[in-house]
Design an enzyme around this catalytic site. Structure first.
Site, PDB file in Angstrom:
ATOM      1  N   ALA A  12      42.471  67.645  65.921  1.00 40.25           N
ATOM      2  CA  ALA A  12      43.334  66.493  66.233  1.00 40.25           C
ATOM      3  C   ALA A  12      44.639  66.526  65.446  1.00 40.25           C
ATOM      4  O   ALA A  12      45.188  65.495  65.091  1.00 40.25           O
ATOM      5  CB  ALA A  12      42.568  65.206  65.927  1.00 40.25           C
ATOM      6  N   GLY A  14      47.486  68.245  66.445  1.00 41.98           N
ATOM      7  CA  GLY A  14      48.672  68.529  67.257  1.00 41.98           C
ATOM      8  C   GLY A  14      49.511  67.291  67.527  1.00 41.98           C
ATOM      9  O   GLY A  14      49.052  66.153  67.416  1.00 41.98           O
ATOM     10  N   ARG A  18      53.812  67.519  75.182  1.00 40.27           N
ATOM     11  CA  ARG A  18      53.970  67.131  76.593  1.00 40.27           C
ATOM     12  C   ARG A  18      53.894  65.614  76.809  1.00 40.27           C
ATOM     13  O   ARG A  18      54.241  65.112  77.867  1.00 40.27           O
ATOM     14  CB  ARG A  18      52.905  67.847  77.447  1.00 40.27           C
ATOM     15  CG  ARG A  18      53.189  69.327  77.602  1.00 40.27           C
ATOM     16  CD  ARG A  18      51.965  70.086  78.085  1.00 40.27           C
ATOM     17  NE  ARG A  18      51.025  70.373  76.990  1.00 40.27           N
ATOM     18  CZ  ARG A  18      49.861  70.995  77.146  1.00 40.27           C
ATOM     19  NH1 ARG A  18      49.466  71.378  78.341  1.00 40.27           N
ATOM     20  NH2 ARG A  18      49.073  71.223  76.107  1.00 40.27           N
ATOM     21  N   GLN A  74      45.775  70.281  58.431  1.00 42.42           N
ATOM     22  CA  GLN A  74      46.371  71.544  58.899  1.00 42.42           C
ATOM     23  C   GLN A  74      47.879  71.367  58.748  1.00 42.42           C
ATOM     24  O   GLN A  74      48.508  70.707  59.573  1.00 42.42           O
ATOM     25  CB  GLN A  74      45.988  71.782  60.366  1.00 42.42           C
ATOM     26  CG  GLN A  74      46.490  73.109  60.914  1.00 42.42           C
ATOM     27  CD  GLN A  74      46.379  73.190  62.437  1.00 42.42           C
ATOM     28  OE1 GLN A  74      46.231  72.182  63.121  1.00 42.42           O
ATOM     29  NE2 GLN A  74      46.457  74.393  62.968  1.00 42.42           N
ATOM     30  N   ASP A 104      41.616  65.718  72.300  1.00 46.27           N
ATOM     31  CA  ASP A 104      42.325  65.099  73.426  1.00 46.27           C
ATOM     32  C   ASP A 104      41.486  65.084  74.700  1.00 46.27           C
ATOM     33  O   ASP A 104      42.023  64.944  75.792  1.00 46.27           O
ATOM     34  CB  ASP A 104      43.664  65.817  73.680  1.00 46.27           C
ATOM     35  CG  ASP A 104      43.488  67.262  74.133  1.00 46.27           C
ATOM     36  OD1 ASP A 104      42.357  67.775  74.080  1.00 46.27           O
ATOM     37  OD2 ASP A 104      44.496  67.877  74.541  1.00 46.27           O
ATOM     38  N   GLY A 141      42.900  76.751  80.333  1.00 46.06           N
ATOM     39  CA  GLY A 141      42.545  78.153  80.134  1.00 46.06           C
ATOM     40  C   GLY A 141      41.577  78.557  81.241  1.00 46.06           C
ATOM     41  O   GLY A 141      40.603  77.845  81.508  1.00 46.06           O
ATOM     42  N   GLU A 157      45.015  81.845  79.079  1.00 46.89           N
ATOM     43  CA  GLU A 157      45.729  80.556  78.965  1.00 46.89           C
ATOM     44  C   GLU A 157      46.819  80.486  80.023  1.00 46.89           C
ATOM     45  O   GLU A 157      47.388  81.516  80.403  1.00 46.89           O
ATOM     46  CB  GLU A 157      46.328  80.423  77.561  1.00 46.89           C
ATOM     47  CG  GLU A 157      45.298  80.237  76.465  1.00 46.89           C
ATOM     48  CD  GLU A 157      44.399  79.038  76.679  1.00 46.89           C
ATOM     49  OE1 GLU A 157      44.921  77.945  76.960  1.00 46.89           O
ATOM     50  OE2 GLU A 157      43.170  79.196  76.600  1.00 46.89           O
ATOM     51  N   ALA A 349      47.115  21.727  84.107  1.00 45.55           N
ATOM     52  CA  ALA A 349      48.036  22.807  84.460  1.00 45.55           C
ATOM     53  C   ALA A 349      49.218  22.835  83.507  1.00 45.55           C
ATOM     54  O   ALA A 349      49.795  21.799  83.177  1.00 45.55           O
ATOM     55  CB  ALA A 349      48.528  22.610  85.885  1.00 45.55           C
ATOM     56  N   ALA A 392      50.845  13.576  80.989  1.00 48.26           N
ATOM     57  CA  ALA A 392      51.642  14.688  81.496  1.00 48.26           C
ATOM     58  C   ALA A 392      52.887  14.852  80.639  1.00 48.26           C
ATOM     59  O   ALA A 392      53.543  13.874  80.282  1.00 48.26           O
ATOM     60  CB  ALA A 392      52.029  14.433  82.946  1.00 48.26           C
TER      61      ALA A 392
END
Ligand code: UD1
Ligand code: MG
Length: 451
Positions: A12, A14, A18, A74, A104, A141, A157, A349, A392
């Site tokens: 997760a 990335g 896109r 990462q 994803d 892929g 890919e 109302a 009212a």
């Protein structure tokens, strides 16, 4: 039930180029929940407890969305193979079965994950991946097999595939089970020999095949579930897929959904039997609705809303963080926010709870049997006592309306009780002139007639 000797890594880190978004792809929401949350829930429902999440882009936010997991960063996103390799140290000494899932892909449910694991174990494989034959496999892929025997060879890919390979319908879901030591060993041999210059996790499976290890696919029984989220369009496709699953679950529990195609019910909503959901209704995550209620058409129930049995919410009514008591109704053009309504309340109302003063949110309490007149504004914090009535257009300022009172006007004040008219003796000419018997003045004719 927790699974023995199984762990998982979820990729997760990335950005999700896109998506064309500032937000990390796995944090985009489907029916009120981040995409990543589905993946984690699917794993937990399958019985996997130890989950390592690889984070990178917007790491802090992703960590928050994945409570209860272990995290590994990462630093630079150099591909799915590189991402998994980051987890090697954390899984040192683990020789069991390792799920590796794309963060994803929210639609692969726990049943499919368990099938994947079962096939992997029954066949004593080193790697098993989930595949499906897609009508439109573009972006995925492709599964390249040996022509003679159909044996799995490698993945092609989308960006690297030849035109011929692009015609292969069998596609990789990005969901795998590996014998843990085998995949880390294979990853060391993966090279970034592709158009993106990335280290592909998919190439690790080709390395395993080349090394004589056992690798094959588990075919998905429901091809649509392998669709991942790569673009805004995919977000819509996933929403539609999951939306129907949610609607059908409610219908199976006895809820009438008059028009499923215009009804949006997010995850984690409870609805009692014999409740009717009218068209064009949106019910957000975390709402609880009792039995024999009616909601909509054109209503929105937001988080924290509870409708007790037989409550009715009608058209153009928005309800947020509000408890609506038994048999209470708000049928037209209202906003109820941060409120608690008792039983048998009738919200006229156009009644609005003014819950926000520009700084903080405040509560409105409406006790049993209250009736609010059309266009009442309840300026919170305010309490409307049992059986009270508002006229009212009344604007009820902060404070309390006593039980049984009737308040009218702007700002609302108790209705002045007029003196009852003096009784006339019957000899004084009956009721031709003077006040009518109910104390109201007789109507005057409008001068001048019609114009
Ligand atoms: C991947 C597969 C493809 C498969 C598809 C299924 C590879 C090379 N390709 O492609 O065969 O059909 O999934 O959905 O694996 N990620 C990281 N770090 C990285 C790169 C990616 O953590 O450096 C994460 C992403 O956040 C994402 C997941 O890995 O959650 C998959 O990456 P993505 O770029 O979406 O791969 P696809 O192009 O979809
Ligand atoms: Mg993807």
């Amino acid at each position: 039930m927790s699974l023995d000797n199984v762990k998982a890594v979820v990729l997760a880190a990335g950005k999700g180029v896109r998506m064309k978004s500032e937000r990390a792809k796995v944090l985009h929401e489907v029916l009120g929940r981040p995409v990543l949350d589905y993946v984690l829930r699917n794993l937990r429902e399958a019985g996997v407890e130890d989950i390592v999440v690889i984070v990178g882009h917007q790491a802090d936010q992703v960590r928050k969305a994945a409570a209860g997991c272990r995290f590994i960063e990462q630093g630079e996103q150099k591909g799915t193979g590189h991402a998994l390799a980051q987890a090697e140290a954390a899984l040192q000494g683990f020789a069991g079965d390792l799920f590796v899932l794309a963060g994803d892909a929210p639609l692969v449910g726990p049943k499919t994950l368990l099938r994947l694991l079962e096939e992997h174990r029954l066949n004593h494989r080193d790697a098993t991946f989930l595949s499906a034959c897609l009508d439109d496999p573009s972006g995925y892929g492709r599964v390249v097999r040996d022509r003679a025997g159909g044996k799995f060879l490698r993945f092609a890919e989308e960006v690297d595939a030849t035109p011929e390979e692009k015609n292969i319908p069998e596609s990789n879901s990005g969901e795998y089970v590996f014998r843990a030591p085998a995949v880390f060993e294979a990853l060391r041999k993966v090279k970034p020999d592709n158009k993106k210059g990335e280290l592909y996790l998919t190439d690790a499976l080709a390395v395993l095949v080349a090394g004589g290890r056992t690798v094959d696919a588990c075919r998905s029984l429901n091809p649509n579930e392998i669709y991942g989220i790569n673009s805004r369009r995919d977000l819509v496709a996933a929403t539609n897929f999951l939306r129907w699953r949610v609607l059908e679950r409610h219908m199976d529990l006895g809820v009438t959904i008059v028009d499923p195609s215009t009804t949006f019910i997010e995850e984690d909503v409870t609805i009692g039997a014999d409740t009717v959901i009218q068209p064009f209704t949106v019910i957000r995550r975390g709402v609880t609705i009792g039995s024999r209620c009616e909601v909509g058409p054109f209503a929105q129930l937001r988080a924290g809303t509870v409708l007790e049995d037989e409550a009715e919410i009608g058209n153009f009514v928005e309800v947020k963080k509000t408890r609506v008591g038994m048999h209470s109704k708000a049928k037209h053009l209202s906003y109820l926010g941060d409120a608690v309504l008792g039983a048998h309340v009738n919200i006229g109302a156009g009644t609005i709870t003014a819950n926000y003063d520009g700084v903080g949110k405040h509560q409105t309490i409406v006790e049993d049997g209250v009736h609010t007149g059309s266009n009442t504004v309840l300026v919170a914090p305010v309490r409307v006592g049992k059986g009270a009535t508002t006229g009212a257009g009344a604007v009820v300022l902060r404070g309390e309306v006593p039980a049984g009172a009737t308040v009218v006007g702007v700002p609302a004040r108790p209705l002045a009780r007029k003196k009852p008219p003096a009784l006339r003796s019957s000899s004084a000419g009956g009721a031709k002139e003077g006040p009518s018997s109910n104390g109201a003045r007789p109507r005057r004719k409008v001068k001048g007639g019609r114009r």
